[in-house]
Design an enzyme around this catalytic site. Structure first.
Site, mmCIF file in Angstrom:
data_model
loop_
_atom_site.group_PDB
_atom_site.id
_atom_site.type_symbol
_atom_site.label_atom_id
_atom_site.label_comp_id
_atom_site.label_asym_id
_atom_site.label_seq_id
_atom_site.Cartn_x
_atom_site.Cartn_y
_atom_site.Cartn_z
ATOM 1 C CG ASP A 49 -1.749 1.233 1.348
ATOM 2 O OD1 ASP A 49 -2.577 1.470 0.458
ATOM 3 O OD2 ASP A 49 -1.569 1.988 2.325
ATOM 4 C CG ASP A 118 -6.806 -6.616 1.099
ATOM 5 O OD1 ASP A 118 -6.837 -5.377 0.916
ATOM 6 O OD2 ASP A 118 -7.526 -7.201 1.921
ATOM 7 C CD GLU A 121 -3.289 -2.112 -1.117
ATOM 8 O OE1 GLU A 121 -3.830 -1.005 -1.294
ATOM 9 O OE2 GLU A 121 -3.382 -2.735 -0.035
#
EC number: 3.1.26.3
Length: 229
Positions: A49, A118, A121
Site C-alpha cells: 500500500d 489486498d 498490494e
C-alpha cells in the site's frame, strides 16, 4: 523454490521475474489457507500500500508541475483506492492464482474486490522486496499507465458533482433508490435509480458495491444533464 507454470505465466503478465519466488507465493496466500509455516499476505499488503502510494504521489507530482495539492489529492485517491487495485488485479488475472481456503474459494473469493485489492498490494510489495523500488515503480507505472492518463476523469466524484449541481439549481440532494437486486450474496448485482426534484432520473446496473453503482447512476444522470445544457 521454482514457480509453477501457472505462477510463471502470472509473473510474465505482471512484468517481473522473481529472483525470490517465495515472495510471490506469499503475496498470493490468503489468510484462509495460511499456516505457521505458510504465512499469509497481510504484512506484504501493508507494505505494498505504501509502495503504491509513494509511486503514485511521485508520478502525479512530476507529471503536472502546476497542479495544486487540492487538485492532486482526488487524483491520488482515484489511483490508489481499493476498486482501482482490484480492477488492475482482474486485468492481469490475479484472482486465478490466489491461494485460498476451500470455504473462501467456494464463496467466490477469487472475485471479491477486497481480496483482489489486498493481494494486488501484496504483490507490489513482493516486487519491492525482490528487486527494489525501481522495479516496483516500473511495474506500477506500466499497469496503471492508462489510469494515469485519464486520472482527471476518473477522479471526478460523480455523486458529489451531481449534489453540487442540484444544490446550485435550488434542488434538494439527489435520491438514490435500489430498484432491483439479483445474484448470490457473495456477488450481488444491483440496479440503482437516482432522481432529482425536477423529475430527471437515470439508472445503472452492475456488480460491486452499492456505492459504486450509485456512482455509475450519478455519472449517467450528469451525462444526461450535460447533453441538454
Amino acid at each position: 523454490m521454482k514457480l509453477s507454470a501457472e505462477l510463471h505465466a502470472f509473473s510474465d503478465r505482471l512484468g517481473h521475474e522473481f529472483a525470490r519466488p517465495e515472495l510471490l507465493v506469499r503475496a498470493l496466500t490468503h489468510g484462509s489457507i495460511s499456516t505457521a509455516t505458510r504465512p499469509d499476505n497481510q504484512r506484504l499488503e501493508f507494505l505494498g500500500d505504501r509502495v503504491l502510494g509513494l509511486t503514485m504521489a511521485e508520478a502525479l507530482f512530476t507529471s503536472d508541475r502546476s497542479a495544486t495539492e487540492g487538485q492532486m489529492a482526488p487524483r491520488y485517491n482515484a489511483l490508489v483506492k481499493g476498486e482501482t487495485c482490484a480492477a488492475v488485479a482482474r486485468e492481469i488475472g490475479l484472482g486465478e492464482v490466489l491461494k485460498l481456503g476451500r470455504s473462501e474459494m467456494m464463496s467466490g473469493g477469487r472475485r471479491k474486490e477486497a481480496l483482489l485489492a489486498d493481494a494486488m498490494e501484496a504483490v507490489l510489495a513482493a516486487i519491492y522486496l525482490d528487486a527494489g523500488l525501481d522495479a516496483a515503480r516500473r511495474v506500477i507505472l506500466t499497469l496503471w499507465a492508462n489510469r494515469l492518463a485519464t486520472v482527471d476523469q476518473d477522479s471526478r466524484d460523480a455523486k458529489t458533482a451531481l449534489q453540487e449541481w442540484a444544490q446550485a439549481h435550488g434542488m434538494g440532494p439527489p435520491r438514490y433508490v435500489q430498484t432491483a437486486r439479483s445474484g448470490p450474496d457473495h456477488a450481488p448485482e444491483f440496479e440503482i435509480t437516482v432522481r432529482l426534484d425536477d423529475g430527471r432520473e437515470a439508472n445503472a446496473t452492475g456488480k460491486g458495491t452499492k456505492r459504486s453503482i450509485e456512482q455509475a447512476a450519478a455519472t449517467a444522470l450528469l451525462t444526461q444533464i450535460e447533453g441538454t445544457t
